[in-house]
Design a protein around this motif. Structure first.
Motif, short mmCIF file in Angstrom:
data_model
loop_
_atom_site.label_atom_id
_atom_site.label_comp_id
_atom_site.label_asym_id
_atom_site.label_seq_id
_atom_site.Cartn_x
_atom_site.Cartn_y
_atom_site.Cartn_z
N ILE A 94 1.42 3.86 -3.14
CA ILE A 94 0.86 5.36 -2.85
C ILE A 94 2.16 6.11 -3.08
O ILE A 94 2.06 7.32 -3.79
CB ILE A 94 0.41 5.56 -1.50
N TYR B 164 -7.80 5.71 -1.85
CA TYR B 164 -6.78 6.59 -2.39
C TYR B 164 -6.79 6.78 -3.68
O TYR B 164 -6.73 7.58 -4.42
CB TYR B 164 -5.47 6.33 -1.67
N ALA B 165 -6.79 5.41 -4.32
CA ALA B 165 -6.88 5.51 -5.91
C ALA B 165 -7.88 5.85 -6.13
O ALA B 165 -7.91 6.83 -7.39
CB ALA B 165 -6.78 3.90 -6.31
N TRP B 166 -8.99 5.99 -5.72
CA TRP B 166 -10.39 6.21 -6.02
C TRP B 166 -10.10 7.93 -5.99
O TRP B 166 -10.80 8.66 -6.88
CB TRP B 166 -11.53 5.82 -5.22
N ILE C 58 2.61 6.19 -6.99
CA ILE C 58 1.71 7.11 -7.78
C ILE C 58 1.80 8.72 -7.43
O ILE C 58 1.79 9.45 -8.30
CB ILE C 58 0.37 6.58 -7.30
N ARG D 240 0.76 -1.31 0.08
CA ARG D 240 -0.10 0.09 -0.13
C ARG D 240 0.80 1.39 -0.02
O ARG D 240 0.64 2.16 -0.79
CB ARG D 240 -0.94 -0.15 1.18
#
Length: 189
Positions: free
Chosen positions: A105, A174-176, A108, A101
């Motif tokens: 993060i 977080y991705a959303w 990204i 995770r």
């Protein structure tokens, strides 16, 4: 404030101290000195709380601090999970979830920041809850080694299972959120 002067700001010195504590914390865990490692972990947590308070009180919020503080936090927590797994105090699957995770993060955020695509990386509510549960779980691991108790064991097991759910859930959230923020910026650019 010039870049080199940012290193002298009191909050950043505390953050650097937290980074400096990490190798000693690892050594103490590997040597089985859990009272000392517990004390170092508490000192790192205190420095984290104080750096934010000092940044606001002394009006010393810096660009360096905005990046260094979360890096120090993630490095501390991720390293502790890896080391505690190595000594058999944390299940591998939880460490893999936590580390994956955080690495995802970080990659990204770095990619989006470097390309100028997005510069808003506020943590989500689930992400904050995940971090809190990780910290409490680490405290429970240390306390269980110092104060042997069935209640602490049950607490640690429950927290570890909660992390196994929250880590991937917070990564997905977080991705959303990143996708939504990028979508909101697309019409404006």
């Amino acid at each position: 404030m010039r870049f080199l002067n940012q290193f002298r700001a009191a909050p950043n010195l505390l953050t650097l101290m937290r980074l400096f504590i990490i190798p000693f914390l690892i050594i103490e865990i590997l040597d089985g000195h859990y009272r000392t490692s517990f004390a170092l972990f508490l000192l790192a947590g205190l420095s984290d709380a104080l750096d934010g308070l000092l940044a606001r009180a002394l009006k010393q919020r810096t660009t360096l601090g905005q990046y260094l503080d979360p890096i120090a936090d993630k490095l501390l927590l991720s390293t502790l999970f890896v080391v505690l797994t190595h000594v058999g105090l944390m299940p591998r699957y939880v460490t893999v979830l936590v580390f994956s995770r955080d690495l995802g993060i970080l990659l990204i955020a770095t990619l989006l920041f470097a390309t100028g695509t997005l510069r808003d990386f506020r943590p989500s509510l689930i992400g904050k809850l995940n971090t809190l549960v990780q910290i409490v779980a680490l405290l429970a691991v240390f306390c269980e080694k110092i104060f042997v108790s069935a209640h602490l064991t049950a607490l640690r097991i429950g927290l570890v299972r909660t992390i196994a759910v929250l880590a991937p859930l917070s990564a997905a959230q977080y991705a959303w959120l990143v996708f939504q923020r990028m979508s909101q910026q697309a019409p404006a650019t």
